[in-house]
Design a protein around this motif. Structure first.
Motif, PDB file in Angstrom:
ATOM      1  N   UNK A 111       0.865  -1.181   0.000  1.00 10.46           N
ATOM      2  CA  UNK A 111       0.000   0.000   0.000  1.00 10.46           C
ATOM      3  C   UNK A 111       0.906   1.237   0.000  1.00 10.46           C
ATOM      4  N   UNK A 112       0.547   2.262   0.775  1.00 11.10           N
ATOM      5  CA  UNK A 112       1.421   3.419   0.924  1.00 11.10           C
ATOM      6  C   UNK A 112       1.426   4.345  -0.271  1.00 11.10           C
ATOM      7  N   UNK A 113       2.523   5.090  -0.379  1.00  8.68           N
ATOM      8  CA  UNK A 113       2.614   6.192  -1.345  1.00  8.68           C
ATOM      9  C   UNK A 113       3.274   5.735  -2.638  1.00  8.68           C
ATOM     10  N   UNK A 114       2.624   6.070  -3.737  1.00  8.73           N
ATOM     11  CA  UNK A 114       3.129   5.730  -5.060  1.00  8.73           C
ATOM     12  C   UNK A 114       2.810   6.882  -6.016  1.00  8.73           C
ATOM     13  N   UNK A 115       3.649   7.029  -7.037  1.00  5.95           N
ATOM     14  CA  UNK A 115       3.357   7.978  -8.116  1.00  5.95           C
ATOM     15  C   UNK A 115       2.729   7.169  -9.252  1.00  5.95           C
ATOM     16  N   UNK A 116       1.482   7.464  -9.570  1.00  7.72           N
ATOM     17  CA  UNK A 116       0.702   6.654 -10.503  1.00  7.72           C
ATOM     18  C   UNK A 116       0.387   7.477 -11.747  1.00  7.72           C
ATOM     19  N   UNK A 117       0.514   6.851 -12.908  1.00  7.47           N
ATOM     20  CA  UNK A 117       0.179   7.494 -14.182  1.00  7.47           C
ATOM     21  C   UNK A 117      -1.092   6.864 -14.732  1.00  7.47           C
ATOM     22  N   UNK A 118      -2.135   7.690 -14.878  1.00 10.60           N
ATOM     23  CA  UNK A 118      -3.405   7.250 -15.445  1.00 10.60           C
ATOM     24  C   UNK A 118      -3.432   7.653 -16.923  1.00 10.60           C
ATOM     25  N   UNK A 119      -4.014   6.810 -17.754  1.00 10.68           N
ATOM     26  CA  UNK A 119      -4.108   7.104 -19.175  1.00 10.68           C
ATOM     27  C   UNK A 119      -5.419   6.544 -19.710  1.00 10.68           C
ATOM     28  N   UNK A 120      -6.204   7.391 -20.360  1.00 19.85           N
ATOM     29  CA  UNK A 120      -7.485   6.955 -20.910  1.00 19.85           C
ATOM     30  C   UNK A 120      -8.451   8.105 -21.014  1.00 19.85           C
ATOM     31  N   UNK A 121      -9.710   7.769 -21.213  1.00 25.06           N
ATOM     32  CA  UNK A 121     -10.773   8.768 -21.351  1.00 25.06           C
ATOM     33  C   UNK A 121     -10.936   9.537 -20.042  1.00 25.06           C
ATOM     34  N   UNK A 122     -10.884  10.856 -20.117  1.00 22.18           N
ATOM     35  CA  UNK A 122     -10.993  11.692 -18.912  1.00 22.18           C
ATOM     36  C   UNK A 122     -12.315  11.512 -18.185  1.00 22.18           C
ATOM     37  N   UNK A 123     -13.350  11.057 -18.886  1.00 22.38           N
ATOM     38  CA  UNK A 123     -14.687  10.979 -18.292  1.00 22.38           C
ATOM     39  C   UNK A 123     -15.101   9.544 -17.969  1.00 22.38           C
ATOM     40  N   UNK A 124     -14.184   8.598 -18.051  1.00 27.22           N
ATOM     41  CA  UNK A 124     -14.481   7.199 -17.749  1.00 27.22           C
ATOM     42  C   UNK A 124     -13.956   6.868 -16.358  1.00 27.22           C
ATOM     43  N   UNK A 125     -14.841   6.591 -15.378  1.00 24.20           N
ATOM     44  CA  UNK A 125     -14.369   6.320 -14.015  1.00 24.20           C
ATOM     45  C   UNK A 125     -13.563   5.035 -13.903  1.00 24.20           C
ATOM     46  N   UNK A 126     -13.741   4.107 -14.843  1.00 28.99           N
ATOM     47  CA  UNK A 126     -13.010   2.843 -14.776  1.00 28.99           C
ATOM     48  C   UNK A 126     -11.518   3.033 -15.058  1.00 28.99           C
ATOM     49  N   UNK A 127     -11.143   4.144 -15.669  1.00 31.02           N
ATOM     50  CA  UNK A 127      -9.722   4.418 -15.905  1.00 31.02           C
ATOM     51  C   UNK A 127      -8.998   4.518 -14.568  1.00 31.02           C
ATOM     52  N   UNK A 128      -9.597   5.213 -13.610  1.00 30.26           N
ATOM     53  CA  UNK A 128      -8.997   5.353 -12.283  1.00 30.26           C
ATOM     54  C   UNK A 128      -9.105   4.048 -11.510  1.00 30.26           C
ATOM     55  N   UNK A 129     -10.282   3.443 -11.519  1.00 28.99           N
ATOM     56  CA  UNK A 129     -10.507   2.220 -10.738  1.00 28.99           C
ATOM     57  C   UNK A 129      -9.566   1.098 -11.168  1.00 28.99           C
ATOM     58  N   UNK A 130      -9.492   0.848 -12.463  1.00 29.82           N
ATOM     59  CA  UNK A 130      -8.646  -0.247 -12.955  1.00 29.82           C
ATOM     60  C   UNK A 130      -7.174  -0.023 -12.636  1.00 29.82           C
ATOM     61  N   UNK A 131      -6.713   1.221 -12.762  1.00 30.49           N
ATOM     62  CA  UNK A 131      -5.306   1.504 -12.495  1.00 30.49           C
ATOM     63  C   UNK A 131      -4.979   1.342 -11.017  1.00 30.49           C
ATOM     64  N   UNK A 132      -5.870   1.802 -10.140  1.00 28.26           N
ATOM     65  CA  UNK A 132      -5.615   1.678  -8.706  1.00 28.26           C
ATOM     66  C   UNK A 132      -5.622   0.213  -8.268  1.00 28.26           C
ATOM     67  N   UNK A 133      -6.509  -0.589  -8.839  1.00 27.82           N
ATOM     68  CA  UNK A 133      -6.538  -2.011  -8.502  1.00 27.82           C
ATOM     69  C   UNK A 133      -5.282  -2.728  -9.002  1.00 27.82           C
TER      70      UNK A 133
END
Length: 248
Positions: A111-133
């Motif tokens: 867990x803890x602190x990480x620098x995460x890069x998200x890439x995808x449709x700005x309006x798709x909530x699954x972009x964030x969910x899938x990357x965090x999982x």
């Protein structure tokens, strides 16, 4: 010397026009009211010379008209990447920033602190969910997650909830200036239950076992940073070394 195609076409047009000027012109017929009511197409109103020139230059005109045809604009979806520092917490009731020591413990637990890069449709909530999982697999056990950010002074260490939109957390929401996140760390809190802090099962140790220069305890290479944060500086006694399995 051979002539170019446009020059040959001009000579042909001049010859046609000269031949037509020599032929007798028929008297114009009177225009009746019935004839005036009929609309004559533009192609039929051309003179023979104009019609012949249009026929000769037709291949060139087709290319010009094709270039002038506008294609319908395609709808483009924003797919720019977005990099941000996030910190995944284990306590589903956490409301304060974890200490440096506890952040290290979270990190060894996956867990803890990480620098995460998200890439995808700005309006798709699954972009964030899938990357965090993907980055924090244990987060799948939390029954959802919430975003929090620091409020007040850094010394207070208080966290405030970032209200989740009806569509879910999206990149567009995080980038929105009204959210007032900026470059601040986003804290992720499990929604329904705590996440386990089992270091050994979540992240296997790597590297050789080396002794701590302060307490002489033998610690796996990958866990030495965490050990140094909690080491009290007291050398291990002989009995403790025996318990650790170290020979006398």
């Amino acid at each position: 010397m051979s002539k170019s195609c446009p020059e040959l076409l001009r000579e042909a047009a001049n010859l046609i026009e000269e031949a037509l000027s020599r032929s007798p012109t028929a008297p114009a017929a009177p225009v009746t009211p019935a004839a005036q009511s009929q609309q004559i197409p533009a192609a039929q109103s051309r003179t023979p010379v104009q019609a012949e020139v249009a026929r000769l230059f037709a291949p060139y005109n087709i290319g010009a008209r094709r270039n002038m045809t506008r294609r319908p604009a395609q709808v483009q979806v924003s797919r720019r990447s977005y990099t941000h520092t996030v910190c995944c917490l284990a306590d589903h009731n956490a409301d304060k920033i974890p200490s440096v020591l506890f952040k290290a413990e979270l990190l060894t637990s996956g867990l803890g602190e990480q620098k995460v890069t998200f890439s995808g449709n700005d309006h798709d909530p699954m972009v964030i969910t899938n990357k965090l999982m993907e980055v924090f697999p244990k987060l799948q056990q939390g029954g959802g997650f919430e975003f929090l950010k620091l409020v007040g002074s850094t010394r207070s260490r208080n966290l405030a909830l970032l209200q989740c939109p009806s569509t879910g957390y999206t990149l567009a929401y995080l980038k929105d200036p009204s959210t007032m996140i900026g470059q601040a760390t986003i804290y992720i809190r499990p929604l329904q239950q705590d996440l386990p802090l089992d270091c050994e099962s979540s992240r296997p140790a790597s590297g050789p076992v080396i002794p701590c220069i302060t307490c002489q305890k033998e610690v796996p290479f990958s866990e030495m940073k965490l050990h140094r944060l909690s080491c009290n500086g007291t050398p291990m006694q002989e009995s403790e070394r025996e318990q650790e399995g170290r020979p006398k």
